[in-house]
Design a protein around this motif. Structure first.
Motif, PDB file in Angstrom:
ATOM      1  N   ILE A   1       5.096  -1.523   6.733  1.00  0.00           N
ATOM      2  CA  ILE A   1       6.212  -0.900   6.012  1.00  0.00           C
ATOM      3  C   ILE A   1       5.673   0.102   4.982  1.00  0.00           C
ATOM      4  CG2 ILE A   1       8.149  -1.360   4.447  1.00  0.00           C
ATOM      5  CD1 ILE A   1       8.624  -2.226   7.371  1.00  0.00           C
ATOM      6  N   ALA A   2       4.601  -0.281   4.274  1.00  0.00           N
ATOM      7  CA  ALA A   2       4.009   0.621   3.277  1.00  0.00           C
ATOM      8  C   ALA A   2       3.511   1.903   3.944  1.00  0.00           C
ATOM      9  CB  ALA A   2       2.861  -0.084   2.549  1.00  0.00           C
ATOM     10  N   TRP A   3       2.865   1.763   5.104  1.00  0.00           N
ATOM     11  CA  TRP A   3       2.385   2.956   5.802  1.00  0.00           C
ATOM     12  C   TRP A   3       3.559   3.837   6.222  1.00  0.00           C
ATOM     13  CZ3 TRP A   3       3.150   5.161  10.540  1.00  0.00           C
ATOM     14  CH2 TRP A   3       2.344   6.270  10.835  1.00  0.00           C
ATOM     15  N   GLY A   4       4.607   3.212   6.729  1.00  0.00           N
ATOM     16  CA  GLY A   4       5.787   3.978   7.146  1.00  0.00           C
ATOM     17  C   GLY A   4       6.438   4.720   5.991  1.00  0.00           C
ATOM     18  N   VAL A   5       6.543   4.074   4.843  1.00  0.00           N
ATOM     19  CA  VAL A   5       7.126   4.724   3.668  1.00  0.00           C
ATOM     20  C   VAL A   5       6.215   5.858   3.193  1.00  0.00           C
ATOM     21  CG1 VAL A   5       7.692   4.362   1.226  1.00  0.00           C
ATOM     22  CG2 VAL A   5       8.520   2.756   2.949  1.00  0.00           C
TER      23      VAL A   5
ATOM     24  N   SER B   1       9.208   4.178  -5.216  1.00  0.00           N
ATOM     25  CA  SER B   1      10.136   4.844  -6.129  1.00  0.00           C
ATOM     26  C   SER B   1       9.443   5.200  -7.436  1.00  0.00           C
ATOM     27  CB  SER B   1      11.352   3.957  -6.402  1.00  0.00           C
ATOM     28  OG  SER B   1      12.049   3.709  -5.212  1.00  0.00           O
ATOM     29  N   ALA B   2       8.665   4.258  -7.969  1.00  0.00           N
ATOM     30  CA  ALA B   2       7.938   4.511  -9.216  1.00  0.00           C
ATOM     31  C   ALA B   2       6.904   5.627  -9.014  1.00  0.00           C
ATOM     32  CB  ALA B   2       7.253   3.244  -9.701  1.00  0.00           C
ATOM     33  N   ALA B   3       6.210   5.596  -7.887  1.00  0.00           N
ATOM     34  CA  ALA B   3       5.227   6.646  -7.599  1.00  0.00           C
ATOM     35  C   ALA B   3       5.916   8.000  -7.431  1.00  0.00           C
ATOM     36  CB  ALA B   3       4.420   6.298  -6.352  1.00  0.00           C
ATOM     37  N   GLY B   4       7.095   7.999  -6.862  1.00  0.00           N
ATOM     38  CA  GLY B   4       7.855   9.240  -6.721  1.00  0.00           C
ATOM     39  C   GLY B   4       8.245   9.813  -8.069  1.00  0.00           C
ATOM     40  N   LEU B   5       8.599   8.945  -9.002  1.00  0.00           N
ATOM     41  CA  LEU B   5       8.919   9.419 -10.348  1.00  0.00           C
ATOM     42  C   LEU B   5       7.692   9.966 -11.065  1.00  0.00           C
ATOM     43  CD1 LEU B   5      11.367   6.601 -11.508  1.00  0.00           C
ATOM     44  CD2 LEU B   5      11.936   8.956 -10.860  1.00  0.00           C
ATOM     45  N   LEU B   6       6.517   9.458 -10.703  1.00  0.00           N
ATOM     46  CA  LEU B   6       5.272   9.940 -11.319  1.00  0.00           C
ATOM     47  C   LEU B   6       4.727  11.202 -10.655  1.00  0.00           C
ATOM     48  CD1 LEU B   6       3.473   6.530 -11.898  1.00  0.00           C
ATOM     49  CD2 LEU B   6       4.569   7.982 -13.613  1.00  0.00           C
ATOM     50  N   GLY B   7       5.365  11.637  -9.583  1.00  0.00           N
ATOM     51  CA  GLY B   7       4.945  12.888  -8.952  1.00  0.00           C
ATOM     52  C   GLY B   7       4.162  12.715  -7.672  1.00  0.00           C
ATOM     53  N   SER B   8       4.453  11.678  -6.892  1.00  0.00           N
ATOM     54  CA  SER B   8       3.694  11.469  -5.660  1.00  0.00           C
ATOM     55  C   SER B   8       3.996  12.513  -4.592  1.00  0.00           C
ATOM     56  CB  SER B   8       3.946  10.061  -5.100  1.00  0.00           C
ATOM     57  OG  SER B   8       5.279   9.942  -4.639  1.00  0.00           O
TER      58      SER B   8
ATOM     59  N   LEU C   1       1.140   1.708  -3.317  1.00  0.00           N
ATOM     60  CA  LEU C   1       1.460   0.911  -2.131  1.00  0.00           C
ATOM     61  C   LEU C   1       0.276   0.039  -1.713  1.00  0.00           C
ATOM     62  CD1 LEU C   1       3.503   3.539  -0.109  1.00  0.00           C
ATOM     63  CD2 LEU C   1       4.359   1.637  -1.497  1.00  0.00           C
ATOM     64  N   GLY C   2      -0.939   0.540  -1.899  1.00  0.00           N
ATOM     65  CA  GLY C   2      -2.116  -0.281  -1.620  1.00  0.00           C
ATOM     66  C   GLY C   2      -2.167  -1.502  -2.523  1.00  0.00           C
ATOM     67  N   LEU C   3      -1.797  -1.331  -3.780  1.00  0.00           N
ATOM     68  CA  LEU C   3      -1.748  -2.459  -4.715  1.00  0.00           C
ATOM     69  C   LEU C   3      -0.682  -3.468  -4.307  1.00  0.00           C
ATOM     70  CD1 LEU C   3      -2.816  -3.698  -7.356  1.00  0.00           C
ATOM     71  CD2 LEU C   3      -1.019  -2.418  -8.548  1.00  0.00           C
ATOM     72  N   VAL C   4       0.454  -2.986  -3.853  1.00  0.00           N
ATOM     73  CA  VAL C   4       1.515  -3.893  -3.382  1.00  0.00           C
ATOM     74  C   VAL C   4       1.023  -4.714  -2.195  1.00  0.00           C
ATOM     75  CG1 VAL C   4       3.754  -3.954  -2.215  1.00  0.00           C
ATOM     76  CG2 VAL C   4       3.465  -2.580  -4.259  1.00  0.00           C
ATOM     77  N   VAL C   5       0.363  -4.081  -1.254  1.00  0.00           N
ATOM     78  CA  VAL C   5      -0.146  -4.797  -0.080  1.00  0.00           C
ATOM     79  C   VAL C   5      -1.196  -5.830  -0.502  1.00  0.00           C
ATOM     80  CG1 VAL C   5      -1.415  -4.544   2.096  1.00  0.00           C
ATOM     81  CG2 VAL C   5       0.391  -2.935   1.515  1.00  0.00           C
ATOM     82  N   LEU C   6      -2.067  -5.445  -1.412  1.00  0.00           N
ATOM     83  CA  LEU C   6      -3.098  -6.362  -1.908  1.00  0.00           C
ATOM     84  C   LEU C   6      -2.472  -7.584  -2.586  1.00  0.00           C
ATOM     85  CD1 LEU C   6      -6.209  -6.700  -2.355  1.00  0.00           C
ATOM     86  CD2 LEU C   6      -5.813  -5.703  -4.608  1.00  0.00           C
ATOM     87  N   VAL C   7      -1.525  -7.371  -3.473  1.00  0.00           N
ATOM     88  CA  VAL C   7      -0.870  -8.481  -4.181  1.00  0.00           C
ATOM     89  C   VAL C   7      -0.085  -9.350  -3.208  1.00  0.00           C
ATOM     90  CG1 VAL C   7       0.901  -9.043  -5.902  1.00  0.00           C
ATOM     91  CG2 VAL C   7      -0.836  -7.319  -6.400  1.00  0.00           C
TER      92      VAL C   7
ATOM     93  N   GLY D   1       7.436  -8.323  -0.027  1.00  0.00           N
ATOM     94  CA  GLY D   1       6.628  -7.134   0.215  1.00  0.00           C
ATOM     95  C   GLY D   1       7.475  -5.896   0.416  1.00  0.00           C
ATOM     96  N   CYS D   2       8.559  -6.030   1.172  1.00  0.00           N
ATOM     97  CA  CYS D   2       9.415  -4.869   1.425  1.00  0.00           C
ATOM     98  C   CYS D   2      10.073  -4.366   0.144  1.00  0.00           C
ATOM     99  CB  CYS D   2      10.489  -5.232   2.455  1.00  0.00           C
ATOM    100  SG  CYS D   2       9.834  -5.447   4.109  1.00  0.00           S
ATOM    101  N   VAL D   3      10.584  -5.267  -0.655  1.00  0.00           N
ATOM    102  CA  VAL D   3      11.205  -4.870  -1.922  1.00  0.00           C
ATOM    103  C   VAL D   3      10.162  -4.248  -2.843  1.00  0.00           C
ATOM    104  CG1 VAL D   3      12.320  -5.773  -4.003  1.00  0.00           C
ATOM    105  CG2 VAL D   3      13.100  -6.507  -1.754  1.00  0.00           C
ATOM    106  N   ALA D   4       8.967  -4.831  -2.883  1.00  0.00           N
ATOM    107  CA  ALA D   4       7.907  -4.298  -3.732  1.00  0.00           C
ATOM    108  C   ALA D   4       7.458  -2.921  -3.259  1.00  0.00           C
ATOM    109  CB  ALA D   4       6.729  -5.264  -3.754  1.00  0.00           C
ATOM    110  N   VAL D   5       7.431  -2.689  -1.948  1.00  0.00           N
ATOM    111  CA  VAL D   5       7.063  -1.369  -1.418  1.00  0.00           C
ATOM    112  C   VAL D   5       8.080  -0.327  -1.864  1.00  0.00           C
ATOM    113  CG1 VAL D   5       6.993  -0.014   0.725  1.00  0.00           C
ATOM    114  CG2 VAL D   5       5.658  -2.105   0.535  1.00  0.00           C
ATOM    115  N   VAL D   6       9.356  -0.653  -1.754  1.00  0.00           N
ATOM    116  CA  VAL D   6      10.393   0.300  -2.161  1.00  0.00           C
ATOM    117  C   VAL D   6      10.295   0.580  -3.663  1.00  0.00           C
ATOM    118  CG1 VAL D   6      12.895   0.602  -2.414  1.00  0.00           C
ATOM    119  CG2 VAL D   6      11.951  -0.260  -0.271  1.00  0.00           C
ATOM    120  N   ALA D   7      10.090  -0.468  -4.460  1.00  0.00           N
ATOM    121  CA  ALA D   7       9.975  -0.278  -5.912  1.00  0.00           C
ATOM    122  C   ALA D   7       8.739   0.542  -6.266  1.00  0.00           C
ATOM    123  CB  ALA D   7       9.932  -1.640  -6.612  1.00  0.00           C
ATOM    124  N   ALA D   8       7.617   0.254  -5.645  1.00  0.00           N
ATOM    125  CA  ALA D   8       6.388   0.989  -5.941  1.00  0.00           C
ATOM    126  C   ALA D   8       6.480   2.441  -5.485  1.00  0.00           C
ATOM    127  CB  ALA D   8       5.186   0.310  -5.279  1.00  0.00           C
TER     128      ALA D   8
END
Length: 159
Positions: free
Chosen positions: A61-65, A21-28, A39-45, A12-19
Motif C-alpha cells: 500500500i505504501a509503494w502504491g501511494v 498526508s503529512a509528507a504532502g503538507l511538508l512538500g513531498s 512511508l518507510g518509517l510507517v512500514v518499519l513500525v 498500516g493502511c491508516v498510518a500510510v494515509v496519515a504519513a
C-alpha cells in the motif's frame, strides 16, 4: 491481554494515509524523499508491532501511494527507477521491522512462560476456626444419621 497483531494491516493502511498526508503538507510533491522516508518509517513500525503478513501488505500500500500520488499523478502508478528504489526501501523496512517484531514477540513469550514465584508450592491449611460448612466432628458428608437439629443435616446438604 490485547492482541494488537489482529489489527496490523488496517493500522498500516491508516498510518500510510496519515504519513503520506503529512509528507504532502511538508512538500513531498517537490521533494519525494519526504514521502519515501515517512512511508518507510510507517512500514518499519508496522513490522515491529504486527505480523509479517500485515507488514508486507502495508509495504505494498505504501509503494502504491508513493508511486501513484507522490511520483505519479491522481493515483496513476509509475514504474520508474525512483519507484523501484522505493520498492527496495519498503522491502528492507518490511524485513527489518518483521525481524525486530519477531524478536520482541519471542522475548515477551519467554517472559510470560517463566514460572510463577509460587508455582509448585503446596497448599497449607491456615490455623483458625473451621469454616461454618464443615460437618461436626465424627460426622461424614452424606451421613444422614446426624440428629435433626444439628447444623449439618440432610436438609442443609441439599442446598
Amino acid at each position: 491481554m490485547r492482541k494488537t497483531e489482529c489489527f496490523g494491516f488496517p493500522f498500516g493502511c491508516v498510518a500510510v494515509v496519515a504519513a503520506a498526508s503529512a509528507a504532502g503538507l511538508l512538500g513531498s510533491a517537490r521533494h519525494h524523499v519526504f514521502s519515501l522516508l515517512a512511508l518507510g518509517l510507517v512500514v518499519l513500525v508496522t513490522g515491529v508491532v504486527t505480523r509479517a503478513s500485515a507488514t508486507a501488505g502495508t509495504a505494498v500500500i505504501a509503494w502504491g501511494v508513493h508511486s501513484g500520488f507522490t511520483v505519479g499523478a491522481l493515483g496513476a502508478l509509475e514504474f520508474t527507477a525512483e519507484t523501484g528504489v522505493a520498492a527496495v526501501v519498503f522491502a528492507a523496512a518490511t524485513a527489518i521491522g518483521s525481524l525486530a517484531g519477531a524478536v520482541r514477540r519471542s522475548r515477551e513469550a519467554a517472559a510470560s512462560e517463566s514460572p510463577h514465584p509460587l508455582e509448585g508450592a503446596t497448599r497449607t491449611r491456615l490455623s483458625g476456626p473451621a469454616p461454618a460448612h464443615t460437618p461436626p466432628v465424627g460426622g461424614h458428608e452424606g451421613d444422614h444419621g446426624l440428629r435433626e437439629g444439628s447444623s449439618w443435616s440432610a436438609r442443609t446438604q441439599v442446598a
